[in-house]
Design a protein around this motif. Structure first.
Motif, PDB file in Angstrom:
ATOM      1  N   PRO A  98      31.864 -12.971 -37.199  1.00 16.56           N
ATOM      2  CA  PRO A  98      33.232 -13.433 -36.943  1.00 16.56           C
ATOM      3  C   PRO A  98      33.877 -12.722 -35.756  1.00 16.56           C
ATOM      4  CG  PRO A  98      33.215 -11.931 -38.796  1.00 16.56           C
ATOM      5  CD  PRO A  98      31.784 -12.140 -38.413  1.00 16.56           C
ATOM      6  N   PHE A  99      33.228 -11.631 -35.298  1.00 21.45           N
ATOM      7  CA  PHE A  99      33.841 -10.805 -34.263  1.00 21.45           C
ATOM      8  C   PHE A  99      33.224 -11.081 -32.901  1.00 21.45           C
ATOM      9  CE2 PHE A  99      36.122  -8.345 -37.235  1.00 21.45           C
ATOM     10  CZ  PHE A  99      35.284  -8.091 -38.305  1.00 21.45           C
ATOM     11  N   LYS A 100      34.056 -10.936 -31.891  1.00 19.06           N
ATOM     12  CA  LYS A 100      33.567 -10.902 -30.521  1.00 19.06           C
ATOM     13  C   LYS A 100      34.300  -9.756 -29.831  1.00 19.06           C
ATOM     14  CE  LYS A 100      32.492 -13.568 -26.465  1.00 19.06           C
ATOM     15  NZ  LYS A 100      32.621 -14.815 -25.712  1.00 19.06           N
ATOM     16  N   ASP A 101      33.545  -8.807 -29.323  1.00 21.45           N
ATOM     17  CA  ASP A 101      34.121  -7.612 -28.706  1.00 21.45           C
ATOM     18  C   ASP A 101      35.110  -6.914 -29.645  1.00 21.45           C
ATOM     19  OD1 ASP A 101      34.257  -9.377 -25.550  1.00 21.45           O
ATOM     20  OD2 ASP A 101      32.667  -8.127 -26.400  1.00 21.45           O
ATOM     21  N   GLY A 102      34.752  -6.874 -30.923  1.00 26.41           N
ATOM     22  CA  GLY A 102      35.562  -6.141 -31.877  1.00 26.41           C
ATOM     23  C   GLY A 102      36.775  -6.889 -32.400  1.00 26.41           C
ATOM     24  N   LEU A 199      47.585   7.023 -32.046  1.00 24.39           N
ATOM     25  CA  LEU A 199      48.136   7.086 -30.689  1.00 24.39           C
ATOM     26  C   LEU A 199      47.354   6.101 -29.830  1.00 24.39           C
ATOM     27  CD1 LEU A 199      48.584  10.959 -30.363  1.00 24.39           C
ATOM     28  CD2 LEU A 199      50.214   9.238 -31.153  1.00 24.39           C
ATOM     29  N   GLN A 200      47.909   4.914 -29.687  1.00 22.90           N
ATOM     30  CA  GLN A 200      47.180   3.794 -29.092  1.00 22.90           C
ATOM     31  C   GLN A 200      46.656   4.072 -27.694  1.00 22.90           C
ATOM     32  OE1 GLN A 200      46.074   1.166 -30.405  1.00 22.90           O
ATOM     33  NE2 GLN A 200      47.087   1.337 -32.381  1.00 22.90           N
ATOM     34  N   LYS A 201      47.429   4.769 -26.893  1.00 20.90           N
ATOM     35  CA  LYS A 201      47.047   4.943 -25.491  1.00 20.90           C
ATOM     36  C   LYS A 201      45.791   5.795 -25.342  1.00 20.90           C
ATOM     37  CE  LYS A 201      49.904   9.045 -24.617  1.00 20.90           C
ATOM     38  NZ  LYS A 201      50.185   9.389 -26.026  1.00 20.90           N
ATOM     39  N   ALA A 202      45.419   6.518 -26.391  1.00 24.91           N
ATOM     40  CA  ALA A 202      44.278   7.424 -26.299  1.00 24.91           C
ATOM     41  C   ALA A 202      43.055   6.919 -27.058  1.00 24.91           C
ATOM     42  CB  ALA A 202      44.679   8.801 -26.810  1.00 24.91           C
ATOM     43  N   VAL A 203      43.116   5.708 -27.600  1.00 23.81           N
ATOM     44  CA  VAL A 203      41.973   5.165 -28.342  1.00 23.81           C
ATOM     45  C   VAL A 203      40.867   4.787 -27.363  1.00 23.81           C
ATOM     46  CG1 VAL A 203      41.169   3.297 -29.817  1.00 23.81           C
ATOM     47  CG2 VAL A 203      43.397   4.337 -30.241  1.00 23.81           C
ATOM     48  N   ALA A 204      39.652   5.247 -27.644  1.00 23.22           N
ATOM     49  CA  ALA A 204      38.507   4.941 -26.780  1.00 23.22           C
ATOM     50  C   ALA A 204      37.437   4.225 -27.594  1.00 23.22           C
ATOM     51  CB  ALA A 204      37.936   6.221 -26.180  1.00 23.22           C
ATOM     52  N   THR A 205      36.800   3.235 -26.990  1.00 26.07           N
ATOM     53  CA  THR A 205      35.769   2.468 -27.683  1.00 26.07           C
ATOM     54  C   THR A 205      34.534   2.348 -26.806  1.00 26.07           C
ATOM     55  OG1 THR A 205      37.412   1.178 -28.885  1.00 26.07           O
ATOM     56  CG2 THR A 205      35.213   0.265 -28.772  1.00 26.07           C
ATOM     57  N   SER A 206      33.381   2.434 -27.435  1.00 26.36           N
ATOM     58  CA  SER A 206      32.116   2.257 -26.725  1.00 26.36           C
ATOM     59  C   SER A 206      31.299   1.189 -27.439  1.00 26.36           C
ATOM     60  CB  SER A 206      31.337   3.576 -26.706  1.00 26.36           C
ATOM     61  OG  SER A 206      29.968   3.334 -26.445  1.00 26.36           O
ATOM     62  N   PRO A 207      30.611   0.325 -26.699  1.00 26.71           N
ATOM     63  CA  PRO A 207      29.811  -0.722 -27.346  1.00 26.71           C
ATOM     64  C   PRO A 207      28.531  -0.198 -27.979  1.00 26.71           C
ATOM     65  CG  PRO A 207      29.521  -0.836 -24.981  1.00 26.71           C
ATOM     66  CD  PRO A 207      30.551   0.221 -25.226  1.00 26.71           C
ATOM     67  N   ILE A 208      28.244   1.082 -27.802  1.00 27.65           N
ATOM     68  CA  ILE A 208      27.038   1.640 -28.416  1.00 27.65           C
ATOM     69  C   ILE A 208      27.346   1.997 -29.860  1.00 27.65           C
ATOM     70  CG2 ILE A 208      25.353   3.500 -28.334  1.00 27.65           C
ATOM     71  CD1 ILE A 208      25.635   3.599 -25.399  1.00 27.65           C
ATOM     72  N   GLU A 333      24.040  -3.554 -16.516  1.00 27.77           N
ATOM     73  CA  GLU A 333      25.297  -3.966 -15.889  1.00 27.77           C
ATOM     74  C   GLU A 333      26.462  -3.091 -16.331  1.00 27.77           C
ATOM     75  OE1 GLU A 333      25.714  -7.986 -17.179  1.00 27.77           O
ATOM     76  OE2 GLU A 333      23.583  -8.365 -16.874  1.00 27.77           O
ATOM     77  N   ILE A 334      26.525  -2.789 -17.626  1.00 28.14           N
ATOM     78  CA  ILE A 334      27.690  -2.046 -18.126  1.00 28.14           C
ATOM     79  C   ILE A 334      27.408  -0.558 -18.253  1.00 28.14           C
ATOM     80  CG2 ILE A 334      28.616  -4.033 -19.362  1.00 28.14           C
ATOM     81  CD1 ILE A 334      27.482  -2.786 -21.926  1.00 28.14           C
ATOM     82  N   ALA A 335      26.153  -0.157 -18.068  1.00 30.03           N
ATOM     83  CA  ALA A 335      25.772   1.238 -18.302  1.00 30.03           C
ATOM     84  C   ALA A 335      26.647   2.257 -17.574  1.00 30.03           C
ATOM     85  CB  ALA A 335      24.298   1.443 -17.954  1.00 30.03           C
ATOM     86  N   PRO A 336      26.991   2.027 -16.311  1.00 28.85           N
ATOM     87  CA  PRO A 336      27.754   3.079 -15.613  1.00 28.85           C
ATOM     88  C   PRO A 336      29.099   3.395 -16.255  1.00 28.85           C
ATOM     89  CG  PRO A 336      26.846   1.517 -14.049  1.00 28.85           C
ATOM     90  CD  PRO A 336      26.640   0.924 -15.401  1.00 28.85           C
ATOM     91  N   SER A 337      29.684   2.432 -16.961  1.00 27.66           N
ATOM     92  CA  SER A 337      31.025   2.661 -17.502  1.00 27.66           C
ATOM     93  C   SER A 337      31.004   3.214 -18.923  1.00 27.66           C
ATOM     94  CB  SER A 337      31.815   1.348 -17.497  1.00 27.66           C
ATOM     95  OG  SER A 337      31.218   0.426 -18.381  1.00 27.66           O
ATOM     96  N   VAL A 338      29.836   3.259 -19.552  1.00 25.32           N
ATOM     97  CA  VAL A 338      29.771   3.727 -20.932  1.00 25.32           C
ATOM     98  C   VAL A 338      29.626   5.239 -20.951  1.00 25.32           C
ATOM     99  CG1 VAL A 338      28.513   3.585 -23.096  1.00 25.32           C
ATOM    100  CG2 VAL A 338      28.749   1.562 -21.668  1.00 25.32           C
ATOM    101  N   ARG A 339      30.499   5.892 -21.716  1.00 25.14           N
ATOM    102  CA  ARG A 339      30.460   7.357 -21.794  1.00 25.14           C
ATOM    103  C   ARG A 339      29.839   7.806 -23.098  1.00 25.14           C
ATOM    104  NH1 ARG A 339      35.936   6.898 -22.238  1.00 25.14           N
ATOM    105  NH2 ARG A 339      35.281   4.748 -22.282  1.00 25.14           N
ATOM    106  N   GLY A 340      29.268   9.000 -23.060  1.00 23.54           N
ATOM    107  CA  GLY A 340      28.709   9.591 -24.264  1.00 23.54           C
ATOM    108  C   GLY A 340      29.817  10.083 -25.186  1.00 23.54           C
ATOM    109  N   LEU A 341      29.416  10.354 -26.416  1.00 26.55           N
ATOM    110  CA  LEU A 341      30.365  10.738 -27.452  1.00 26.55           C
ATOM    111  C   LEU A 341      31.241  11.946 -27.084  1.00 26.55           C
ATOM    112  CD1 LEU A 341      31.039   9.504 -30.097  1.00 26.55           C
ATOM    113  CD2 LEU A 341      29.208  10.791 -31.173  1.00 26.55           C
ATOM    114  N   PRO A 342      30.647  13.037 -26.591  1.00 25.37           N
ATOM    115  CA  PRO A 342      31.496  14.197 -26.265  1.00 25.37           C
ATOM    116  C   PRO A 342      32.536  13.870 -25.200  1.00 25.37           C
ATOM    117  CG  PRO A 342      29.181  14.814 -26.311  1.00 25.37           C
ATOM    118  CD  PRO A 342      29.230  13.321 -26.367  1.00 25.37           C
ATOM    119  N   GLN A 343      32.124  13.072 -24.204  1.00 24.92           N
ATOM    120  CA  GLN A 343      33.064  12.674 -23.157  1.00 24.92           C
ATOM    121  C   GLN A 343      34.209  11.848 -23.721  1.00 24.92           C
ATOM    122  OE1 GLN A 343      29.819  11.114 -20.496  1.00 24.92           O
ATOM    123  NE2 GLN A 343      31.485  11.286 -19.002  1.00 24.92           N
TER     124      GLN A 343
END
Lengths: 445, 123
Positions: A98-102, A199-208, A333-343
């Motif tokens: 039912p979801f697309k991009d969360g 705190l909405q402005k600080a929420v971070a999401t990764s597709p991994i 394609e999207i790899a450069p923008s995905v950050r690791g967990l600690p980051q």
């Protein structure tokens, strides 16, 4: 305001991978089933389902109370919901989320999942129970209103409350302020909670997420010549006492999405059995000679897994590792923008007010199935100690119980909805009828 | 346009620790903008002194966290005519008493929410 008699609220956490549902006040959900559904377009096939002569039993925990398949006809589609229904192969059955991009993109599927949870798993009439629903930390007002409309108009729920995943996890741990790292099936979300609010402005999401790791593992195994056979595609015949032979079965009308779903179920189990986060960043040469671990596939084939045990989990910390796995070109394609967990953690905290950063660093909560991976807590804590500001006192917290960690969102909802003081927080049906769906923003901030 | 009400919190019982104001608020809702709530409690009583706090947010309300709470009425202001609060903001008001035991608060006693509405619904 809802002032109903003492009747248990229902808590539902529809995650990207599984749906958890049960009664408020209990310590675990009663039902856990896939958040994807089977769908057959009624215009493509005959009414009689042909070829339904084999069943693949999904190893996923099956909490369905009734044995009947969940058949729900939605317009021109027939939807099949629940572990049991999805474990039964059908011709032309697609597997849909039912979801697309969360974000919910198909409300009919959400509706069928809720219906399955209420009527087939919990065996309740939804008009008799207030409903507490967990929602993504960055859910939109439009999505919330649609949720309210469905709950009040279709299910006749007497009362409703929407609570953000991160707030519920924070609540389950007894903290008003924390940084919630939620590793689900579809994504990883890092969300700071301050005094009970995201705190909405600080929420971070990764597709991994967990499913991405499962796909990496599958592709890596395939590149080594290992094929995962879906359970429906073979039968094991005993040719001599204790000796079995595998007979391949042909089902040409099986969809690719269903085949992939069945393979993922098995690959996911491999991942859960053998994978653990490495102590330090994965290095190809250092891990090339580690001992192999055996895993027996459902078809009887035993495979040996070596470096992948550590390489796959390390993708969470070092996403660029994906590019060294054959078959993952689409990720490039999207790899450069995905950050690791600690980051992600550090960037999220740095977007918060300076005054609360110290508190956030010392209250990092792990939640979700993917965050339950072995040694992930230790590795994250170690990386953060090295990369965070000197003054920060890093503390990564995880419930000692893997079940509590996996279901922390649901458990937080269960605690919340069972509190006596919660009873006047509900968004009641009469308020909905008086003010409309938009009132949900006032009632569930 | 309806007339604003003056509502005695807790009815004849007034405002005292350990009383289920969650239930009272449910029975007396909806509240409307510019309604006045009256907290009446004895100032020089031999029983436990009372006070009226406004909690800052929903989380504080649920968890009974008084850090950041604003003292509206102290122990002596509930005497006589009682302490009055006008609901002049379209925002939830999280009222609580700091007296009584913690379990009372967690369980929903000694506190309530008033969410003023602008509509002319039935009272």
């Amino acid at each position: 305001m809802y002032g109903g008699d003492e009747v248990s609220a229902i808590v539902v956490d529809l995650g990207s991978h599984t749906c958890k549902a049960g009664y408020a006040g209990e310590d675990a959900p009663k039902a856990v089933f896939p958040s994807v559904v089977g769908a057959i377009d009624q215009m493509d096939v005959d009414e009689a389902d042909n070829g339904e002569n084999n069943s693949a039993s999904a190893p996923e925990s099956n909490n369905n109370v009734r044995n009947a398949d969940s058949d729900k006809t939605k317009g021109k589609r027939k939807l099949y919901v629940g572990s049991q229904s999805l474990g039964y192969r059908r011709d032309h059955m697609e597997v849909l989320s039912p979801f697309k991009d969360g974000i919910v993109a198909d409300w009919d599927i959400v509706d069928s999942i809720w219906d399955h949870a209420f009527r087939e798993c919990l065996l309740i009439d939804p008009k008799e129970h207030p409903m507490l629903l967990a929602e993504p930390s960055s859910n939109s007002q439009q999505q919330r209103e649609r949720t309210a409309e469905l709950m009040f108009e279709k299910y006749k729920a007497p009362a409703l409350f929407l609570a953000k995943n991160a707030v519920l996890t924070s609540f389950a741990s007894g903290r008003a302020t924390s940084l919630v790292v939620d590793g689900g099936g579809g994504s990883i979300t890092v969300a700071p909670v301050h005094d009970g609010y995201v705190l909405q402005k600080a929420v971070a999401t990764s597709p991994i997420g967990g499913e991405f790791l499962t796909d990496c593992l599958m592709k890596s195994l395939e590149s080594k010549g290992i094929t995962i056979k879906p359970r429906y595609s073979f039968r094991r015949k005993e040719i001599r006492p204790g000796e079995f032979q595998t007979v391949d079965l042909e089902f040409p009308n099986t969809t690719e999405s269903y085949k992939l779903y069945c393979q993922r179920v098995i690959a996911s189990d491999i991942k859960e059995c053998v994978c653990r986060a490495p102590d330090t960043p994965y290095d190809e040469s250092a891990y090339s000679n580690i001992p192999m671990t055996s895993y027996e596939l459902p078809d009887g084939q035993t495979i040996e897994i070596g470096a992948d045990r550590f390489k796959i989990p390390d993708v969470l910390f070092n996403p660029s590792l994906v590019q060294s796995i054959p078959g993952t070109e689409s990720f490039a394609e999207i790899a450069p923008s995905v950050r690791g967990l600690p980051q992600m953690v550090i960037e999220s905290i740095n977007k918060c007010d300076v005054d609360i950063r110290r508190e956030l660093f010392s209250s990092i909560l792990l939640a979700g199935g993917t965050a339950s991976m072995q040694q992930l807590k230790e590795r994250l804590e170690k990386d953060l100690l090295e990369e965070s500001p000197q003054a920060a006192r890093v503390k990564v917290l995880a419930s000692g119980n893997a079940t509590e960690r996996r279901f922390s969102v649901w458990i937080g909802g269960s605690i919340l909805a069972s509190l006596g003081s919660f009873q006047q927080m509900w968004f009641s049906k009469s308020e909905y009828e008086e003010h409309g769906a938009s009132y949900i923003q006032r009632k569930c901030p | 346009e309806r007339e604003p009400r003056t509502i005695l919190v807790g009815d004849s019982q007034g405002w005292q620790a350990g009383t289920n104001y969650t239930q009272w608020a449910i029975q007396n809702s909806p509240f409307h903008i510019n309604d006045t709530l009256v907290f009446k409690y004895p100032g020089n009583s031999t029983t436990l002194a009372q006070s009226v706090y406004l909690l800052p947010n929903q989380w504080s309300y649920i968890t009974c966290e008084f850090r950041g709470a604003k003292l509206l009425g102290n122990a002596t202001e509930g005497d006589g005519e009682g302490f009055k609060v006008e609901l002049n903001q379209l925002t939830p008001y999280y009222f609580a008493s700091a007296e009584g035991n913690f379990y009372d608060c967690i369980a929903g006693l000694s506190k309530f929410i008033a969410v003023p509405s602008t509509s002319s619904g039935s009272s």
